[in-house]
Design an enzyme around this catalytic site. Structure first.
Site, PDB file in Angstrom:
ATOM      1  N   ASN A   1      43.019  27.386  49.221  1.00  0.00           N
ATOM      2  CA  ASN A   1      42.339  28.665  49.408  1.00  0.00           C
ATOM      3  C   ASN A   1      42.535  29.550  48.182  1.00  0.00           C
ATOM      4  O   ASN A   1      43.619  29.557  47.597  1.00  0.00           O
ATOM      5  CB  ASN A   1      42.942  29.371  50.637  1.00  0.00           C
ATOM      6  CG  ASN A   1      42.255  30.690  50.963  1.00  0.00           C
ATOM      7  OD1 ASN A   1      41.051  30.839  50.783  1.00  0.00           O
ATOM      8  ND2 ASN A   1      43.027  31.653  51.447  1.00  0.00           N
TER       9      ASN A   1
ATOM     10  N   HIS B   1      42.714  33.415  46.777  1.00  0.00           N
ATOM     11  CA  HIS B   1      43.000  34.738  47.367  1.00  0.00           C
ATOM     12  C   HIS B   1      43.109  35.772  46.250  1.00  0.00           C
ATOM     13  O   HIS B   1      43.804  35.541  45.255  1.00  0.00           O
ATOM     14  CB  HIS B   1      44.298  34.683  48.177  1.00  0.00           C
ATOM     15  CG  HIS B   1      44.570  35.966  48.892  1.00  0.00           C
ATOM     16  ND1 HIS B   1      43.857  36.357  50.008  1.00  0.00           N
ATOM     17  CD2 HIS B   1      45.438  36.975  48.635  1.00  0.00           C
ATOM     18  CE1 HIS B   1      44.274  37.545  50.406  1.00  0.00           C
ATOM     19  NE2 HIS B   1      45.244  37.944  49.592  1.00  0.00           N
TER      20      HIS B   1
ATOM     21  N   SER C   1      45.581  34.199  43.434  1.00  0.00           N
ATOM     22  CA  SER C   1      46.418  33.069  43.848  1.00  0.00           C
ATOM     23  C   SER C   1      45.568  31.933  44.389  1.00  0.00           C
ATOM     24  O   SER C   1      44.516  32.169  44.998  1.00  0.00           O
ATOM     25  CB  SER C   1      47.384  33.499  44.971  1.00  0.00           C
ATOM     26  OG  SER C   1      48.175  34.592  44.585  1.00  0.00           O
TER      27      SER C   1
ATOM     28  N   ASP D   1      47.333  33.118  54.812  1.00  0.00           N
ATOM     29  CA  ASP D   1      47.694  33.137  53.381  1.00  0.00           C
ATOM     30  C   ASP D   1      49.187  32.909  53.162  1.00  0.00           C
ATOM     31  O   ASP D   1      49.802  33.527  52.274  1.00  0.00           O
ATOM     32  CB  ASP D   1      47.247  34.460  52.728  1.00  0.00           C
ATOM     33  CG  ASP D   1      45.739  34.648  52.818  1.00  0.00           C
ATOM     34  OD1 ASP D   1      45.023  33.641  52.703  1.00  0.00           O
ATOM     35  OD2 ASP D   1      45.282  35.787  53.005  1.00  0.00           O
TER      36      ASP D   1
HETATM   37  C1  GAR Z   1      37.149  35.783  46.313  1.00  0.00           C
HETATM   38  O1  GAR Z   1      37.799  36.833  45.635  1.00  0.00           O
HETATM   39  C2  GAR Z   1      38.113  35.084  47.239  1.00  0.00           C
HETATM   40  O2  GAR Z   1      39.401  34.992  46.734  1.00  0.00           O
HETATM   41  C3  GAR Z   1      38.084  36.009  48.424  1.00  0.00           C
HETATM   42  O3  GAR Z   1      36.727  36.269  48.599  1.00  0.00           O
HETATM   43  C4  GAR Z   1      36.110  36.332  47.308  1.00  0.00           C
HETATM   44  C5  GAR Z   1      34.857  35.516  47.329  1.00  0.00           C
HETATM   45  O4  GAR Z   1      34.044  35.862  46.245  1.00  0.00           O
HETATM   46  N1  GAR Z   1      38.693  35.401  49.572  1.00  0.00           N
HETATM   47  C6  GAR Z   1      39.439  36.089  50.419  1.00  0.00           C
HETATM   48  O5  GAR Z   1      39.644  37.285  50.336  1.00  0.00           O
HETATM   49  C7  GAR Z   1      40.022  35.254  51.531  1.00  0.00           C
HETATM   50  N2  GAR Z   1      41.076  35.964  52.184  1.00  0.00           N
HETATM   51  P1  GAR Z   1      32.715  35.060  45.925  1.00  0.00           P
HETATM   52  O6  GAR Z   1      31.959  34.898  47.255  1.00  0.00           O
HETATM   53  O7  GAR Z   1      31.971  35.922  44.948  1.00  0.00           O
HETATM   54  O8  GAR Z   1      33.117  33.740  45.360  1.00  0.00           O
END
Ligand code: GAR
Length: 188
Positions: free
Chosen positions: A106, A108, A135, A144
């Protein structure tokens, strides 16, 4: 060649970066499918790269476990060596995690274990942090809480809001993610 399935919920900018990296014939992994828990912009990236996609809409299922069973059935079609959660904003049921662990990772947008959960960027700002980070972790049954595979600090700048800070974190996430997938592929 490592086969990778990617699960998303949103715009999929990190997915796009991974698709671009994997389209290089020298990259040691290939994206075999993209799945989502809702209709979302990121699915268009899969389409553009000619990668099969599927959607398992969460509200269509009575329980999280039933949703997870359908998601597992869809994933099984592609027999992925690795599952990447790239902005999947949904907790996976423990049965699904147990089925694939430790082959689910995942991304984060915080320096875990700081600021876990769905609002990692907002929570860092609310806490007045002067630095946060990005991360990549192995997914376990918690939120997480799995082992950290890669992470890097990102400064919080004066005047940052959730959007500007998140947009500064994402390029770091992309670089770490591509590197981690490459490492999995060369180790397998
Ligand atoms: C990313 O920053 C990812 O780490 C986060 O969502 C975003 C997706 O961006 N995930 C979380 O927060 C999960 N807890 P994207 O759709 O532009 O790739």
């Amino acid at each position: 060649m490592l086969s990778v399935a990617v699960l998303i919920s949103g715009g999929g900018s990190n997915l796009r970066a991974l698709l671009e990296a994997a389209s290089d014939p020298g990259f040691p992994a290939r994206i075999v499918a993209v799945g989502a828990d809702r209709e979302c912009g990121g699915l268009r990236h899969a389409e553009r790269f000619g990668i099969p996609s599927f959607t398992v809409p969460y509200p269509r299922f009575a329980t999280r476990d039933q949703w997870g069973d359908e998601l597992a059935a869809q994933l099984d079609v592609w027999q992925p060596d690795l599952i990447v959660l790239s902005g999947l904003m949904r907790l996976l049921p423990t049965g699904l995690v147990a089925r694939y662990a430790p082959r689910i990772i995942n991304t984060h947008p915080a320096y875990l274990p700081e600021f876990p959960g769905p609002h990692g960027v907002r929570d860092a700002l609310a806490a007045g942090a002067t630095q946060t980070g990005a991360s990549i972790i192995v997914v376990d049954e918690g939120v997480d809480s799995g082992p950290i595979i890669a992470q890097e600090r990102v400064p919080v700048l004066p005047g940052d809001d959730e959007h500007t800070l998140h947009e500064r974190i994402k390029p770091v996430e992309r670089r770490l993610l591509i590197d981690v997938v490459r490492r999995y592929a060369t180790a397998s």
